[in-house]
Write a protein that holds these residues in place. Sequence first.
Motif, PDB file in Angstrom:
ATOM      1  N   ILE A 148     -33.924 -12.754   9.592  1.00 29.59           N
ATOM      2  CA  ILE A 148     -34.044 -13.722  10.368  1.00 29.59           C
ATOM      3  C   ILE A 148     -33.112 -13.126  11.717  1.00 29.59           C
ATOM      4  O   ILE A 148     -33.513 -12.741  13.447  1.00 29.59           O
ATOM      5  CB  ILE A 148     -33.322 -14.652   9.291  1.00 29.59           C
ATOM      6  CG1 ILE A 148     -33.865 -15.420   8.212  1.00 29.59           C
ATOM      7  CG2 ILE A 148     -33.114 -15.506  10.826  1.00 29.59           C
ATOM      8  CD1 ILE A 148     -35.575 -15.933   8.535  1.00 29.59           C
ATOM      9  N   THR A 178     -36.427 -19.813   4.697  1.00 28.59           N
ATOM     10  CA  THR A 178     -37.830 -18.742   5.024  1.00 28.59           C
ATOM     11  C   THR A 178     -38.588 -18.363   2.953  1.00 28.59           C
ATOM     12  O   THR A 178     -39.391 -17.853   3.452  1.00 28.59           O
ATOM     13  CB  THR A 178     -37.483 -17.703   5.881  1.00 28.59           C
ATOM     14  OG1 THR A 178     -37.170 -16.819   5.301  1.00 28.59           O
ATOM     15  CG2 THR A 178     -37.824 -18.458   7.272  1.00 28.59           C
ATOM     16  N   TRP A 214     -40.276 -23.736  14.731  1.00 27.79           N
ATOM     17  CA  TRP A 214     -38.522 -24.898  13.915  1.00 27.79           C
ATOM     18  C   TRP A 214     -37.428 -24.433  14.511  1.00 27.79           C
ATOM     19  O   TRP A 214     -36.849 -25.359  14.975  1.00 27.79           O
ATOM     20  CB  TRP A 214     -38.772 -25.098  11.754  1.00 27.79           C
ATOM     21  CG  TRP A 214     -40.167 -25.618  12.317  1.00 27.79           C
ATOM     22  CD1 TRP A 214     -41.044 -26.150  11.640  1.00 27.79           C
ATOM     23  CD2 TRP A 214     -40.887 -24.893   9.919  1.00 27.79           C
ATOM     24  NE1 TRP A 214     -41.429 -26.927  11.028  1.00 27.79           N
ATOM     25  CE2 TRP A 214     -40.975 -26.009  10.192  1.00 27.79           C
ATOM     26  CE3 TRP A 214     -40.239 -23.946   9.703  1.00 27.79           C
ATOM     27  CZ2 TRP A 214     -42.355 -25.790   9.152  1.00 27.79           C
ATOM     28  CZ3 TRP A 214     -41.040 -23.863   8.675  1.00 27.79           C
ATOM     29  CH2 TRP A 214     -42.236 -25.089   7.961  1.00 27.79           C
ATOM     30  N   VAL A 274     -37.388 -12.631  13.674  1.00 23.18           N
ATOM     31  CA  VAL A 274     -37.015 -14.130  13.896  1.00 23.18           C
ATOM     32  C   VAL A 274     -36.547 -14.478  15.122  1.00 23.18           C
ATOM     33  O   VAL A 274     -36.810 -14.948  15.609  1.00 23.18           O
ATOM     34  CB  VAL A 274     -36.789 -14.891  12.449  1.00 23.18           C
ATOM     35  CG1 VAL A 274     -37.447 -16.192  12.881  1.00 23.18           C
ATOM     36  CG2 VAL A 274     -37.469 -14.477  11.160  1.00 23.18           C
ATOM     37  N   LEU A 279     -32.890 -24.339   6.727  1.00 15.53           N
ATOM     38  CA  LEU A 279     -34.567 -23.579   6.488  1.00 15.53           C
ATOM     39  C   LEU A 279     -34.557 -22.744   5.448  1.00 15.53           C
ATOM     40  O   LEU A 279     -34.468 -21.521   6.081  1.00 15.53           O
ATOM     41  CB  LEU A 279     -35.041 -23.027   7.910  1.00 15.53           C
ATOM     42  CG  LEU A 279     -36.746 -22.427   8.062  1.00 15.53           C
ATOM     43  CD1 LEU A 279     -37.330 -22.614   7.519  1.00 15.53           C
ATOM     44  CD2 LEU A 279     -36.694 -21.716   9.211  1.00 15.53           C
ATOM     45  N   ALA A 316     -31.541 -20.844   9.075  1.00 16.98           N
ATOM     46  CA  ALA A 316     -31.914 -19.495   8.407  1.00 16.98           C
ATOM     47  C   ALA A 316     -31.873 -19.153   7.521  1.00 16.98           C
ATOM     48  O   ALA A 316     -31.108 -17.922   8.362  1.00 16.98           O
ATOM     49  CB  ALA A 316     -33.113 -19.980   9.324  1.00 16.98           C
ATOM     50  N   GLN A 371     -41.942 -20.249  11.495  1.00 19.59           N
ATOM     51  CA  GLN A 371     -40.269 -20.599  11.805  1.00 19.59           C
ATOM     52  C   GLN A 371     -40.043 -20.704  12.818  1.00 19.59           C
ATOM     53  O   GLN A 371     -38.989 -21.710  12.945  1.00 19.59           O
ATOM     54  CB  GLN A 371     -39.879 -19.478  11.063  1.00 19.59           C
ATOM     55  CG  GLN A 371     -39.653 -19.250   9.543  1.00 19.59           C
ATOM     56  CD  GLN A 371     -40.465 -17.682   9.180  1.00 19.59           C
ATOM     57  OE1 GLN A 371     -40.065 -16.558   9.535  1.00 19.59           O
ATOM     58  NE2 GLN A 371     -40.602 -18.138   7.691  1.00 19.59           N
TER      59      GLN A 371
END
Length: 226
Positions: free
Chosen positions: A134, A34, A121, A138, A32, A129, A118
């Motif tokens: 992150i 971002t 997912w 996240v 991923l 990610a 995010q």
Amino acid sequence: DRAPIIAIDGPAGAGKSTVTRLVAKKLGLLYLDTGAMYRALTWLVLNSETAIDDEAGVAELISQCDLELLVGSRPDVPVEVRVNGKEVTDAIRSAIVTRNVSAIAAQKAVREKLVSQQREWGEKGGLVAEGRDIGTNVFPHADLKIFLTASVTERAKRRQKELTAQGKEIIDLAQLQGEIEQRDAYDSDRAIAPLKKAPDAIELITDGLSIEEVIAKIVQLYEREK
Ligand code: C5P
């Protein structure tokens, strides 16, 4: 056993994309990117009537926008991105998007929209990610957090090599270094979820290391944490 999440954060040009893509491939996890999401919304704003600093206008514009990322489908190339059905995979890597992305990424409505996408997912887990927030924001419960960095000189040199390899216009090393420093400062100084090493992240300084060495190190750390 929940599928794992690996968070890879760090400043611009630290080689996060290449490393993250290859680690994901090696471990059979999804990738991923971002940063590609912030770039896609920046592209959208730049191609609209809305000014970059018009926060209310930007919020309105992105509230209706459909952002697609072909996550992990092609581990050897950058992720395919579509905004409102339009393919922007190459367009989001342009100099103009790069110069404006930090101003978009600092806005509350932008971060709220993208972070919730995010996390959706990430619910199923099974991904690597990369980004700036992150590990701090996240996915604070990520199984492994890496803070990938290198000296700014090294990062500028790598960026210049990349431009050469892509047959793009060569930018002077001092200018590249200035642009990288400026973007890092903007990303580090913003109020919401700034670029920062999470206290429990492992810092990897990649000066003098090959991509293979960095990947091997991350895979080894992951196996150890498991
Ligand atoms: O990683 P990349 O250079 O594509 O990121 C582009 C920009 O997107 C960063 O400079 C930053 O402003 C923003 N970004 C962010 N949070 C993330 C990923 C990227 O704010 N998790």
